[in-house]
Design an enzyme around this catalytic site. Sequence first.
Site, PDB file in Angstrom:
ATOM      1  N   LYS A  53       0.844  -1.207   0.000  1.00 60.40           N
ATOM      2  CA  LYS A  53       0.000   0.000   0.000  1.00 60.40           C
ATOM      3  C   LYS A  53       0.881   1.261   0.000  1.00 60.40           C
ATOM      4  O   LYS A  53       0.619   2.213  -0.735  1.00 60.40           O
ATOM      5  CB  LYS A  53      -0.938  -0.027   1.220  1.00 60.40           C
ATOM      6  CG  LYS A  53      -2.033  -1.076   1.053  1.00 60.40           C
ATOM      7  CD  LYS A  53      -2.789  -1.406   2.324  1.00 60.40           C
ATOM      8  CE  LYS A  53      -3.722  -2.586   2.048  1.00 60.40           C
ATOM      9  NZ  LYS A  53      -4.435  -3.080   3.233  1.00 60.40           N
ATOM     10  N   GLN A  97      -4.564  -1.818   9.421  1.00 56.64           N
ATOM     11  CA  GLN A  97      -4.447  -3.120   8.774  1.00 56.64           C
ATOM     12  C   GLN A  97      -5.110  -4.208   9.621  1.00 56.64           C
ATOM     13  O   GLN A  97      -4.878  -4.308  10.823  1.00 56.64           O
ATOM     14  CB  GLN A  97      -2.963  -3.450   8.538  1.00 56.64           C
ATOM     15  CG  GLN A  97      -2.739  -4.728   7.765  1.00 56.64           C
ATOM     16  CD  GLN A  97      -3.329  -4.706   6.358  1.00 56.64           C
ATOM     17  OE1 GLN A  97      -3.178  -3.724   5.624  1.00 56.64           O
ATOM     18  NE2 GLN A  97      -4.009  -5.769   5.973  1.00 56.64           N
ATOM     19  N   ASP A 120     -11.281   2.610   3.933  1.00 54.58           N
ATOM     20  CA  ASP A 120     -11.635   1.190   3.840  1.00 54.58           C
ATOM     21  C   ASP A 120     -13.154   0.997   3.758  1.00 54.58           C
ATOM     22  O   ASP A 120     -13.625  -0.091   3.439  1.00 54.58           O
ATOM     23  CB  ASP A 120     -11.131   0.444   5.097  1.00 54.58           C
ATOM     24  CG  ASP A 120      -9.829  -0.311   4.841  1.00 54.58           C
ATOM     25  OD1 ASP A 120      -9.512  -0.561   3.654  1.00 54.58           O
ATOM     26  OD2 ASP A 120      -9.139  -0.644   5.818  1.00 54.58           O
TER      27      ASP A 120
END
Length: 292
Positions: A53, A97, A120
């Site tokens: 990422k 994460q 997200d």
Amino acid sequence: MTPVLIDGKEVAASVRARLSGEIEELKKQGKTPGLAVVLVGEDPASQVYVASKVKACAELGLYSQKWALPADTTQQELVELIHKLNADDRIHGILVQSPPPPHIDEEAVILNIDPRKDVDGFHPANVAKLVLEDESGFVPCTPMGCMELLKAYGIETAGKHAVVIGRSMIVGKPMANLLVAKNANATVTIAHSRTQNLPELCRSADIIVAAVGRPEMVTADYVKEGAVVLDVGINRIADASRPRGYRIVGDVNFEAVKEKCSYITPVPGGVGPMTISMLMANTVKACRQQLV
Ligand code: NDP
């Protein structure tokens, strides 16, 4: 039937090319989209995901911060960092994460992310916007990538029967929401571990999205002639012939199923490459929205 292989790498590259132009425009206005990626602990797979990422941000010219916190970080310390990132003008997107260590309550952490920075798409405010079809919200990256693949290949969804196997908040449920929305107009069935007669149900599908986490579960018996099959699964199975001792397979038995499909995503190289490109797209969108 010879299926069309859906090339996720190619579509992901074209998404990034499109984003480059938008990022240039934002930079001309004095804004560089910024993403903060927070990792708690040392899970090797998570470290790889976080590194990719951050690398994607660098390749696109986005600003990024990587926070690698020790495994014994407390919930309180993590939440304090989130609040700091919420207040940081250089940061437009925040991602924690998954999965965090077991002592961290992931849902409680997500509630602390400013919904405008929740790239997200896990915050309840963004889940609500998805259901309400309010396009100002953020949609989880993997199902968003699946929709982008369907669009890129001109695959009709209106009036089609889509069976989504899996009901997670990360893939299955948002995927079903996207397919049933008024800009896609599919008729959607969501299947899960308690669904009965799954192969028969899937044989009535024009589109199957497999997000199960069970290696090669979807066999030819699940697929009607001419169906479109999107395989979200990423599973490691032992393979002594590979130097690393394993290989990656999807939730679909590709070799058996491909003969019956009109379109199919391979694993790897199908849905997988789309996820990070969609994260970049959400970060750019967050930046644009925070300008006004
Ligand atoms: P989860 O484990 O959260 O969800 C799996 C879903 O599959 C659950 O709803 C479960 O049902 C259902 N299920 C399990 N067994 C069966 C069965 N025998 N029949 C029907 N349904 C079943 O997984 P995720 O949604 O997070 O991920 C799914 C897959 O996608 C995994 O392989 C994961 O690695 C991959 N993935 C890939 C990404 C990418 O970037 N390409 C990103 C995210 C995930 P129930 O709810 O009843 O337990």
